[in-house]
Write an enzyme that holds these catalytic residues in place. Structure first.
Site, PDB file in Angstrom:
ATOM      1  N   ASN A  10      56.343  76.308  60.359  1.00 19.41           N
ATOM      2  CA  ASN A  10      56.113  74.873  60.131  1.00 19.41           C
ATOM      3  C   ASN A  10      57.390  74.151  60.538  1.00 19.41           C
ATOM      4  OD1 ASN A  10      55.673  72.310  59.174  1.00 19.41           O
ATOM      5  ND2 ASN A  10      55.651  72.868  56.999  1.00 19.41           N
ATOM      6  N   LYS A  12      57.916  71.046  60.798  1.00 23.50           N
ATOM      7  CA  LYS A  12      58.074  69.758  60.095  1.00 23.50           C
ATOM      8  C   LYS A  12      58.506  68.651  61.085  1.00 23.50           C
ATOM      9  CE  LYS A  12      59.149  72.337  55.939  1.00 23.50           C
ATOM     10  NZ  LYS A  12      59.661  72.298  54.586  1.00 23.50           N
ATOM     11  N   HIS A  96      50.269  70.527  52.038  1.00 26.27           N
ATOM     12  CA  HIS A  96      51.674  70.935  51.901  1.00 26.27           C
ATOM     13  C   HIS A  96      52.299  70.130  50.753  1.00 26.27           C
ATOM     14  CE1 HIS A  96      55.907  71.553  52.706  1.00 26.27           C
ATOM     15  NE2 HIS A  96      55.546  72.622  53.390  1.00 26.27           N
ATOM     16  N   GLU A  98      55.047  68.741  50.467  1.00 24.58           N
ATOM     17  CA  GLU A  98      55.715  67.491  50.884  1.00 24.58           C
ATOM     18  C   GLU A  98      54.688  66.376  51.054  1.00 24.58           C
ATOM     19  OE1 GLU A  98      57.880  69.200  54.178  1.00 24.58           O
ATOM     20  OE2 GLU A  98      59.133  70.283  52.758  1.00 24.58           O
ATOM     21  N   GLU A 168      52.951  78.459  47.899  1.00 28.01           N
ATOM     22  CA  GLU A 168      54.285  77.907  48.144  1.00 28.01           C
ATOM     23  C   GLU A 168      54.818  77.294  46.852  1.00 28.01           C
ATOM     24  OE1 GLU A 168      55.015  77.228  52.552  1.00 28.01           O
ATOM     25  OE2 GLU A 168      54.263  75.356  51.752  1.00 28.01           O
ATOM     26  N   GLY A 174      62.598  74.981  50.918  1.00 31.19           N
ATOM     27  CA  GLY A 174      63.778  74.316  51.461  1.00 31.19           C
ATOM     28  C   GLY A 174      64.963  74.348  50.519  1.00 31.19           C
ATOM     29  N   SER A 213      61.458  79.406  51.402  1.00 31.66           N
ATOM     30  CA  SER A 213      62.741  80.036  51.755  1.00 31.66           C
ATOM     31  C   SER A 213      62.584  81.491  52.166  1.00 31.66           C
ATOM     32  CB  SER A 213      63.750  79.877  50.620  1.00 31.66           C
ATOM     33  OG  SER A 213      64.011  78.500  50.385  1.00 31.66           O
TER      34      SER A 213
END
Ligand code: PEP
Length: 251
Positions: A10, A12, A96, A98, A168, A174, A213
């Site tokens: 991904n 991003k 996701h 985010e 996730e 991240g 991560s």
């Protein structure tokens, strides 16, 4: 029948036109021809046409970082599954964290996006996972139940035979903080068992990816867990040698 591993990068909102092309050419050059794992990349949407060109005749799958909950019309800023299909996109990340946390995407919207991907033959990668507060309040499983229920209620459990799930944990995305192999396996097994309660065949074939991560130094241990079928990779997917090392670990 063992499930085939899948590793998806991904990217991003990173990179330039030139760096995206460089990254995909380095990935293509470094992937072994006899790889067992399937590999996919999700570039920024504006770079999809050029990455699609680079992927012509290659086995690496092209993915989108989201997909619209509508087919066409007055939905400014959205990109529909039929549009993505025109460029050979076969994967789409939905839900996701985010998108959920920063842009307020609800379970209902995520389920509607998932439904459109399925309807147009794009494989949704449905992201689920808890925040740190939710984990510490022992709510991990109930959060995942709710996130899964939204798509199952709308599309049926059988739709998961055309989908991929990515666990996730939000606290691991991240942050450099990875779930332990035990934490990942526990949640992956939970997801599979919840789905098996509804349809054992769908559950046994479902690819459940870990994301948060994942790096070359922890990938092999995570991927060796019986219910971890691959990875959704953020930061490490922006560096060809790190991404390739993870793909190799998945083999
Ligand atoms: C992600 O955003 O899906 C992700 C897993 O990111 P990272 O690998 O950087 O934690």
């Amino acid at each position: 029948m063992p499930r085939r591993p899948l590793v998806v990068g991904n990217w991003k909102m990173n990179g330039t036109r030139a760096s995206s092309l460089k990254l995909i050419s380095e990935i293509l050059a470094g992937l072994p021809s006899d790889a067992r794992a399937d590999v996919g990349v999700c570039p920024s949407a504006v770079f999809i046409p050029e990455v699609a060109n680079a992927l012509q005749g290659k086995s690496v799958r092209l993915g989108s970082q989201n997909v619209a909950d509508q087919d066409q019309g007055a939905f400014t800023g959205e990109i529909s599954a039929p549009m993505l299909r025109e460029f050979g996109v076969s994967l789409a990340i939905v839900g996701h964290s985010e998108r959920r946390a920063i842009y307020g995407e609800t379970d209902a919207l995520v389920a509607a996006r998932y439904a459109k991907a399925i309807a147009h033959g794009v494989t949704p990668i449905l992201c689920v996972g808890e925040t740190l507060d939710e984990r510490e309040a022992n709510k991990t499983f109930s959060v995942i139940d709710t996130q899964l229920a939204a798509v199952i209620d709308l599309c049926g459990v059988e739709s998961l035979s055309q989908a991929v799930v990515a666990y996730e944990p939000v606290w691991a995305i991240g942050t450099g903080r990875t779930a332990t192999t035990e934490q990942a396996q526990e949640v992956h097994a939970y997801i599979r068992s919840k789905i098996a309660d509804l349809n054992a065949d769908v559950a046994s074939k479902l690819q459940i990816l870990y994301g948060g991560s994942m790096k070359p130094d922890n990938a092999a241990a995570l991927l060796s867990q019986p219910d971890v079928d691959g990875g959704l990779i953020g930061g490490a997917a922006l560096d060809a040698s790190s991404f390739l090392a993870i793909c190799l670990a998945a083999n």
